[in-house]
Each structure stands twice: as structure tokens, then as C-alpha cells.
Design a protein around this motif. Structure first.
Motif, short mmCIF file in Angstrom:
data_model
loop_
_atom_site.label_atom_id
_atom_site.label_comp_id
_atom_site.label_asym_id
_atom_site.label_seq_id
_atom_site.Cartn_x
_atom_site.Cartn_y
_atom_site.Cartn_z
N TRP A 96 0.83 -1.21 0.00
CA TRP A 96 0.00 0.00 0.00
C TRP A 96 0.86 1.26 0.00
O TRP A 96 0.51 2.25 -0.66
N LEU A 97 1.98 1.24 0.71
CA LEU A 97 2.88 2.40 0.72
C LEU A 97 3.45 2.66 -0.67
O LEU A 97 3.46 3.80 -1.16
N SER A 98 3.92 1.60 -1.34
CA SER A 98 4.50 1.76 -2.66
C SER A 98 3.45 2.19 -3.68
O SER A 98 3.71 3.04 -4.55
N THR A 99 2.24 1.62 -3.59
CA THR A 99 1.17 2.00 -4.52
C THR A 99 0.77 3.46 -4.33
O THR A 99 0.55 4.20 -5.31
N ALA A 100 0.68 3.89 -3.08
CA ALA A 100 0.35 5.29 -2.81
C ALA A 100 1.42 6.23 -3.36
O ALA A 100 1.12 7.28 -3.93
N ALA A 101 2.69 5.85 -3.20
CA ALA A 101 3.78 6.68 -3.72
C ALA A 101 3.72 6.76 -5.24
O ALA A 101 3.97 7.82 -5.83
N LEU A 102 3.39 5.63 -5.90
CA LEU A 102 3.24 5.65 -7.36
C LEU A 102 2.15 6.63 -7.78
O LEU A 102 2.34 7.44 -8.71
N LEU A 103 1.01 6.55 -7.11
CA LEU A 103 -0.13 7.39 -7.48
C LEU A 103 0.17 8.87 -7.23
O LEU A 103 -0.08 9.73 -8.10
N ILE A 104 0.71 9.18 -6.06
CA ILE A 104 0.93 10.59 -5.71
C ILE A 104 2.03 11.20 -6.58
O ILE A 104 1.90 12.33 -7.07
N ASN A 105 3.10 10.46 -6.82
CA ASN A 105 4.16 11.00 -7.67
C ASN A 105 3.67 11.19 -9.10
O ASN A 105 4.06 12.14 -9.78
N ALA A 144 -3.27 -10.87 -7.01
CA ALA A 144 -3.91 -10.34 -8.22
C ALA A 144 -4.64 -9.03 -7.92
O ALA A 144 -4.65 -8.10 -8.75
N THR A 145 -5.23 -8.91 -6.74
CA THR A 145 -5.91 -7.66 -6.37
C THR A 145 -4.91 -6.51 -6.26
O THR A 145 -5.16 -5.39 -6.73
N ALA A 146 -3.76 -6.78 -5.62
CA ALA A 146 -2.73 -5.74 -5.50
C ALA A 146 -2.23 -5.32 -6.89
O ALA A 146 -2.00 -4.13 -7.14
N LEU A 147 -2.06 -6.30 -7.79
CA LEU A 147 -1.64 -5.98 -9.16
C LEU A 147 -2.70 -5.12 -9.85
O LEU A 147 -2.37 -4.12 -10.53
N GLY A 148 -3.97 -5.49 -9.70
CA GLY A 148 -5.04 -4.71 -10.33
C GLY A 148 -5.10 -3.29 -9.83
O GLY A 148 -5.29 -2.34 -10.61
N VAL A 149 -4.94 -3.11 -8.51
CA VAL A 149 -4.96 -1.76 -7.96
C VAL A 149 -3.80 -0.94 -8.51
O VAL A 149 -3.95 0.25 -8.85
N THR A 150 -2.63 -1.55 -8.65
CA THR A 150 -1.46 -0.84 -9.20
C THR A 150 -1.72 -0.39 -10.62
O THR A 150 -1.43 0.76 -10.99
N LEU A 151 -2.26 -1.29 -11.45
CA LEU A 151 -2.52 -0.92 -12.85
C LEU A 151 -3.59 0.17 -12.93
O LEU A 151 -3.50 1.07 -13.79
N LEU A 152 -4.59 0.13 -12.06
CA LEU A 152 -5.63 1.16 -12.07
C LEU A 152 -5.07 2.53 -11.69
O LEU A 152 -5.52 3.56 -12.21
N THR A 153 -4.08 2.55 -10.80
CA THR A 153 -3.49 3.85 -10.43
C THR A 153 -2.77 4.47 -11.62
O THR A 153 -2.82 5.70 -11.83
N GLY A 154 -2.09 3.64 -12.42
CA GLY A 154 -1.41 4.17 -13.60
C GLY A 154 -2.39 4.65 -14.65
O GLY A 154 -2.21 5.72 -15.23
N ILE A 155 -3.43 3.84 -14.89
CA ILE A 155 -4.42 4.23 -15.90
C ILE A 155 -5.20 5.45 -15.43
O ILE A 155 -5.49 6.38 -16.19
N GLY A 156 -5.53 5.49 -14.13
CA GLY A 156 -6.28 6.62 -13.60
C GLY A 156 -5.52 7.92 -13.68
O GLY A 156 -6.12 9.00 -13.85
N ALA A 157 -4.19 7.84 -13.57
CA ALA A 157 -3.40 9.07 -13.66
C ALA A 157 -3.45 9.66 -15.06
O ALA A 157 -3.23 10.87 -15.24
N LEU A 158 -3.70 8.83 -16.08
CA LEU A 158 -3.71 9.31 -17.46
C LEU A 158 -5.04 9.94 -17.85
O LEU A 158 -5.09 10.77 -18.77
N LEU A 159 -6.12 9.50 -17.21
CA LEU A 159 -7.45 9.89 -17.68
C LEU A 159 -7.68 11.40 -17.74
O LEU A 159 -8.25 11.91 -18.71
N PRO A 160 -7.24 12.20 -16.76
CA PRO A 160 -7.55 13.64 -16.84
C PRO A 160 -6.71 14.38 -17.87
O PRO A 160 -6.94 15.57 -18.08
N HIS A 161 -5.74 13.73 -18.51
CA HIS A 161 -4.80 14.43 -19.38
C HIS A 161 -4.89 13.87 -20.79
O HIS A 161 -4.89 12.65 -20.99
#
Length: 435
Positions: A96-105, A144-161
Motif C-alpha cells: 500500500w505504501l509503494s502503490t500510494a507513492a506511485l499514485l501521488i508522484n 492479483a488484487t494488488a496488481l489490479g490496484v497498481t494498474l488502475l493507479t497508472g491508468i487513472g493518472a492518465l485519464l484527466p490528461h
């Protein structure tokens, strides 16, 4: 079209999914990295050094694109650098710490289109380590859930741009998926080996228990024969006794008739309870003849030794003390112990010489069977055979314990083997007064 059983299993799995995710990903409990033959070369110090180098690389990536790099990005790069180290003991919290850092950065770097976005190369490498360490400990659904959440953070970061699809998203997704699959595979292999070892232990215990029950059954059959013989003798003597007395009184006839009837009733009950143990299931006349043959005693020990000599075993025998008749159970148990011990010598110590010593003393009988070191390797024993190591000893110990005696077995200093049984059979008044 699935069956009702498949539907029930799917429903059960769906009901269990929240509990699995809560236990594996929702708890910051300590979960040390298990030992693994493929990862034993990776000490913790090496992982700490690798994380530090990857963190320095990440800082360089952002500083080269964002002059100067915001302090918040620096903070989350440091946190993500610490995530693989934390994953060594607390993989869920580290994920969760690493995923949050990916999303925020990714969110902070979005205004700077020259910055690594939504992930940097170092961030992909660090999070790949975290997902690998997580997948080694948790169940596939949680991984698999942790992997899915990670991929969603990357895709979600792209959507507004409205920018072209970055290649780092595809590369990072491939690395994350590979780490998860490899970790789950290694965990599955480890779990399978652990269950196999547990099953082998259970199988060995069950096999030993079955051998013990079979030996107890054989002992019960032999004791049935011995007791049935004596009860038959009592019945016959009670029937004959009135004819040995001139003009026996009615009371004497009545008591002797009662003794005979009680003996017959006891014999009937004994056969009803234990007679079923006689059956082998083959129904052959030869088998029936063996079952009804007299049970052996120490008087037939010479015959036994002759048979094993004919089979190729070099065996010598010696008797110490004044020989005397023992109880039928003691005689039978002593004979069977010698028989089993010599069978073990022939089976497990080819070419060895054996010695059988019987020592009569005031409190009973001591039987000692020893053999020298084998001259060659023993032939392999088929699985499930009665000659498996240790099963013969179970039977011998059972026979000695049945009489209140003791049995010890173990290797000798010269590389051989020794079995010693002490069977209680104290002297009776009849033994003492015998000429």
C-alpha cells in the motif's frame, strides 16, 4: 454449462474472497520472508543496497526533468525506496505504501510533461520488487488484487490528461504482471512441497498404525488359539471327572457340570468375539490348515534355526540357565520375537552372522538376538510391504508389552544390530519342587 457443484464452489469462493483480502492485504501483521531455495542467495543487506541505488536513480530521473524537483516528490521517492525493505517483514503495508507513492508522484508529475509519468523507471523497479515479495507470502487472489490496484493507479493518472499513451505504462504493467506471476508460482511450489511433506508424515504414521493393528490382530489370533485350547481341556476334564470317582455325590456332579457348562460358554463367547480374526479371505484349505496348526513354542526353536540356516543365514544359538516350561503366552511371544528378529537380519543385513541367546532366570526369560555388520547393501523394500523398517520392531515391542516385559533394539558398536527382550515368567511352586 456448469453443474450445481461448480456453482456452489464458485459461490463459496466469492463469499470467502472478502475474508482472504482482509486477512492478506488489510492487516499490517509481521510476515517474515520464508526461506526459498531460489531466493536464498538474496540476503537482506543486498536488497537494502539495491533499493537505495534504485531510489537514487529515481531522484535523478525527476531532477533531470523538473528543476528543481518538488520536495513532496522527493519525500514519496524516499518512501517508495523504503517499501521493498519493509516488504521483507510486512508485505501488505509495503504494497500500500509503494502503490500510494506511485499514485501521488504520478499526480504531482502530471503538470510537467517532460517528467517520468505516470511512473518512473526506478519506481517500476521498486514496485516490481514489492509485488514479488508480496506474492511470495499471500494467496493468489490477494496478489492479483494488488496488481489490479497498481494498474488502475497508472491508468487513472492518465485519464484527466489528453497526452499520448506513455510507453512506461506498458513496460511497467508487463514487469508488475511478471513479478506477480513468478511470486505466485514460487509460493504455490513451496506450499505444495510443504503439503507433500505433511502428507508423507501422515502416511508414514498411518502405515505404522496399520502395521501395529495387524500385529495386534495376529497376537489376538494366537492367544485365541492358546486360550481356546485350555478352555477345551477344562471342559473335557470336567466331563470326565465324575467317571473317575466311585459313586460321586449329586453335588459333585452338579458342580462339575456347572464347570463344564461355564467353560463351553466361555469358549463360545471367545470364538464369537475373536474368531473373526482368523479369516484371511482366501478360503483355501492350506490357509485353513495353517490357521488351525498348534502355536509354536521354544521347543520348536531348533526347527526355526534350521529353516533360516537353509535360507542362507549363518546363525548360532545358546541357552543359559535351567530350562523350564513357561506360560503359553510367554513361550509364543519369545518364539515370535526370535522369528521376527532373524527375518529382519535376512532382510536388512545380507551376509551378516546372527546369534540367538536364551537365558532363563528366576524372574523370567531374556532373549537376545544380535547380528554382525552386513556385507552388502540391503535389497529395497516395496512400499507397503510388511518388512518396512520399524514395523517388525512394533510387533516385537507389542508382544513384550503384552506380557509386562520390555524390549530394546539398536545398533551395536561393530555396525551390527541387537534386539533384547525381557519377558516376565516368575518361578512357581511347581517349578521349585520339580526334580
Amino acid at each position: 454449462m456448469g453443474t450445481a457443484g461448480d456453482t456452489a464452489r464458485w459461490e463459496s469462493a466469492l463469499r470467502a474472497a472478502p475474508e482472504i483480502l482482509r486477512a492478506d492485504l488489510g492487516s499490517p501483521r509481521r510476515d517474515p520472508l520464508p526461506r526459498h531455495r531460489y531466493l536464498s542467495w538474496l540476503p537482506h543487506a543486498h536488497l537494502v543496497l539495491l533499493s537505495f541505488l534504485l531510489g537514487m536513480w529515481g531522484m535523478t530521473e525527476y531532477e533531470n526533468s523538473m528543476e528543481p524537483a518538488p520536495g513532496s516528490i522527493t519525500l514519496f521517492v524516499v518512501l517508495q525506496t523504503a517499501a521493498p525493505v519493509l516488504a521483507l517483514t510486512r508485505p501488505a503495508a509495503a504494497t500500500w505504501l509503494s502503490t500510494a507513492a506511485l499514485l501521488i508522484n504520478g499526480t504531482l508529475a502530471a503538470p510537467f510533461f517532460a517528467a517520468p509519468w505516470p511512473w518512473s523507471g526506478a519506481a517500476v523497479a521498486l514496485h516490481t520488487l514489492v509485488l514479488l515479495l508480496l506474492s511470495l507470502r499471500v494467496r493468489p487472489l490477494a496478489a492479483a488484487t494488488a496488481l489490479g490496484v497498481t494498474l488502475l493507479t497508472g491508468i487513472g493518472a492518465l485519464l484527466p490528461h489528453t497526452v499520448p499513451h506513455p510507453a512506461i505504462l506498458s513496460v511497467g504493467s508487463a514487469f508488475f504482471t511478471t513479478a506477480t506471476v513468478v511470486g505466485c508460482s514460487l509460493r504455490a511450489a513451496r506450499v505444495s512441497r510443504t503439503r507433500l511433506v505433511e502428507q508423507e508424515v501422515l502416511t508414514a504414521g498411518e502405515r505404522a498404525r496399520r502395521a501395529l493393528l495387524e500385529e495386534r490382530g495376529r497376537i489376538a489370533r494366537e492367544l485365541h488359539d492358546v486360550v481356546a485350547h485350555h478352555m477345551s481341556v477344562i471342559s473335557i476334564q470336567a466331563q470326565v471327572a465324575p467317571h473317575l470317582v466311585e459313586n460321586p455325590s449329586p453335588e459333585l456332579r452338579e458342580n462339575l457340570a456347572g464347570i463344564r457348562q461355564n467353560a463351553v460358554d466361555a469358549l463360545t463367547e471367545l470364538r464369537r468375539v475373536l474368531g473373526v480374526l482368523r479369516g484371511d479371505g482366501d478360503g483355501s484349505d492350506a490357509a485353513a490348515g495353517v490357521r488351525h496348526a498348534p502355536q509354536p513354542t521354544l521347543d520348536r526353536l531348533g526347527e526355526l534355526l534350521g529353516n533360516v540356516r537353509a535360507a542362507g543365514l549363518d546363525v548360532t544359538a545358546g541357552t543359559h540357565g535351567a530350562t523350564r516350561p513357561l506360560s503359553p503366552g510367554a513361550e509364543l511371544s519369545a518364539y515370535r520375537i526370535v522369528q521376527e528378529a532373524l527375518s529382519n537380519v535376512m532382510r536388512h543385513a545380507p551376509g551378516a552372522r546372527a546369534t540367538v541367546e536364551t537365558r532363563y532366570h528366576r524372574d523370567g526369560l531374556t532373549v537376545r538376538i544380535t547380528n554382525t555388520a552386513p556385507r552388502g547393501p540391503a535389497a529395497p523394500t516395496a512400499p507397503g510391504a510388511s518388512g518396512e523398517p520399524g514395523h517388525g520392531l512394533l510387533g516385537m515391542r507389542e508382544r513384550a508389552a503384552m506380557l509386562g516385559g520390555e524390549l530394546a533394539a539398536g545398533p551395536t558398536p561393530d555396525g551390527g544390530w541387537e534386539v533384547t527382550a525381557v519377558l516376565p515368567a516368575p518361578l512357581t511352586t511347581k517349578d521349585i519342587t520339580a526334580p
